[in-house]
Scaffold this motif. Structure first.
Motif, short mmCIF file in Angstrom:
data_model
loop_
_atom_site.label_atom_id
_atom_site.label_comp_id
_atom_site.label_asym_id
_atom_site.label_seq_id
_atom_site.Cartn_x
_atom_site.Cartn_y
_atom_site.Cartn_z
N PHE A 63 0.83 -1.20 0.00
CA PHE A 63 0.00 0.00 0.00
C PHE A 63 0.87 1.25 0.00
CE2 PHE A 63 -2.28 -3.44 2.01
CZ PHE A 63 -3.51 -3.40 1.37
N ASP A 64 0.58 2.14 -0.96
CA ASP A 64 1.19 3.47 -0.98
C ASP A 64 0.15 4.41 -0.41
OD1 ASP A 64 2.90 5.62 -1.55
OD2 ASP A 64 1.89 5.97 -3.45
N PHE A 65 0.28 4.72 0.88
CA PHE A 65 -0.72 5.50 1.60
C PHE A 65 -0.74 6.95 1.15
CE2 PHE A 65 -1.69 8.46 5.02
CZ PHE A 65 -2.99 8.07 5.32
N VAL A 125 -5.09 5.52 -1.94
CA VAL A 125 -4.11 4.51 -1.54
C VAL A 125 -3.83 3.62 -2.76
CG1 VAL A 125 -3.65 2.52 -0.06
CG2 VAL A 125 -4.85 4.50 0.87
N GLU A 145 -11.96 7.09 1.72
CA GLU A 145 -11.38 7.39 3.03
C GLU A 145 -12.16 6.67 4.12
OE1 GLU A 145 -10.53 11.66 3.55
OE2 GLU A 145 -11.03 11.87 1.43
N ARG A 193 -12.63 3.03 2.79
CA ARG A 193 -11.29 2.61 2.36
C ARG A 193 -11.00 1.20 2.90
NH1 ARG A 193 -6.32 6.48 3.58
NH2 ARG A 193 -7.12 7.40 1.69
N VAL A 234 3.63 -1.50 3.77
CA VAL A 234 3.16 -0.12 3.72
C VAL A 234 4.36 0.79 3.54
CG1 VAL A 234 2.06 1.76 5.01
CG2 VAL A 234 1.13 -0.56 5.15
N ASN A 269 3.11 13.28 7.07
CA ASN A 269 2.59 12.03 6.49
C ASN A 269 3.31 10.78 7.00
OD1 ASN A 269 0.47 13.15 5.11
ND2 ASN A 269 1.64 13.43 3.21
N LYS A 325 1.05 9.60 9.71
CA LYS A 325 -0.21 9.12 9.13
C LYS A 325 -0.03 7.74 8.50
CE LYS A 325 -2.19 13.66 8.33
NZ LYS A 325 -2.62 14.66 7.35
N ALA A 326 1.08 7.54 7.79
CA ALA A 326 1.33 6.23 7.16
C ALA A 326 1.57 5.16 8.22
CB ALA A 326 2.52 6.33 6.21
N PHE A 358 -1.75 4.21 9.60
CA PHE A 358 -2.44 3.37 8.63
C PHE A 358 -1.91 1.92 8.73
CE2 PHE A 358 -2.43 1.69 4.20
CZ PHE A 358 -3.80 1.56 4.04
#
Length: 132
Positions: free
Chosen positions: A10-12, A17, A38, A42, A60, A73, A76-77, A80
Motif C-alpha cells: 500500500f502506498d498510503f 491509496v 477514506e 477505504r 506499507v 505524512n 499518518k502512514a 495506517f
C-alpha cells in the motif's frame, strides 16, 4: 523450500491509496489498483482485496524527507500500517518510500499510486532476498 507467500503493498495517501500485489516465489511486484476512498469505505475496499488475494503479509510505504527526517505524512502512514495490522491481523512491514512516486512518474506510469505501491513492494523484495 516453503510455499510461496502472497503480499499486498500500500502506498498510503490521505485521499488515495495505491495497491500492488506480488509473491515470494516470483518476487515481482505488479500494480493492482488505486483506492479513492477514506475512512471505513477505504478499509471495506481493502478487506475485499485481502479476501480476494489472501496475502500472508502486507507492506506499507512510510514517507520521509530526503534527509531521513519524519514529516506529517510519516505519522499518518505509520498509523495506517497499525490500523491494517489491527483490522486484518496480518504482519505489516514498513518500507521507506522516499522516492517511490518520483520513480513512478519517471517510469511514465498511468496509475501513479498503484505503480508507487509496486515500487514499494519490489523494494521490499529486494531488501529481503531470503523471503517475506
Amino acid at each position: 523450500m516453503s510455499a510461496a507467500q502472497s503480499l499486498l503493498a500500500f502506498d498510503f495517501g490521505v485521499k488515495r491509496v495505491g495497491v500492488a500485489c506480488g509473491n515470494t516465489l516470483m518476487r515481482q511486484a505488479q500494480p493492482l489498483c488505486t483506492i479513492a476512498a477514506e475512512g471505513d469505505a477505504r478499509f471495506a475496499q481493502i478487506a475485499l482485496l485481502i479476501k480476494e488475494w489472501q496475502p500472508q503479509s502486507l507492506v506499507v510505504g512510510v514517507p520521509y524527507h530526503p534527509d531521513g527526517a519524519a514529516h506529517e505524512n510519516t505519522a499518518k502512514a505509520k498509523r495506517f500500517a497499525r490500523q491494517l495490522q489491527g483490522r486484518f491481523n496480518l504482519p505489516v512491514h514498513e518500507v521507506d518510500e522516499r522516492y517511490s512516486t518520483t520513480e513512478a512518474i519517471a517510469g511514465g506510469a498511468r496509475d501513479l499510486d498503484a505503480m508507487s505501491a509496486a515500487i514499494l513492494l519490489q523494494q521490499y523484495f529486494n531488501e529481503h532476498p531470503e523471503g517475506a
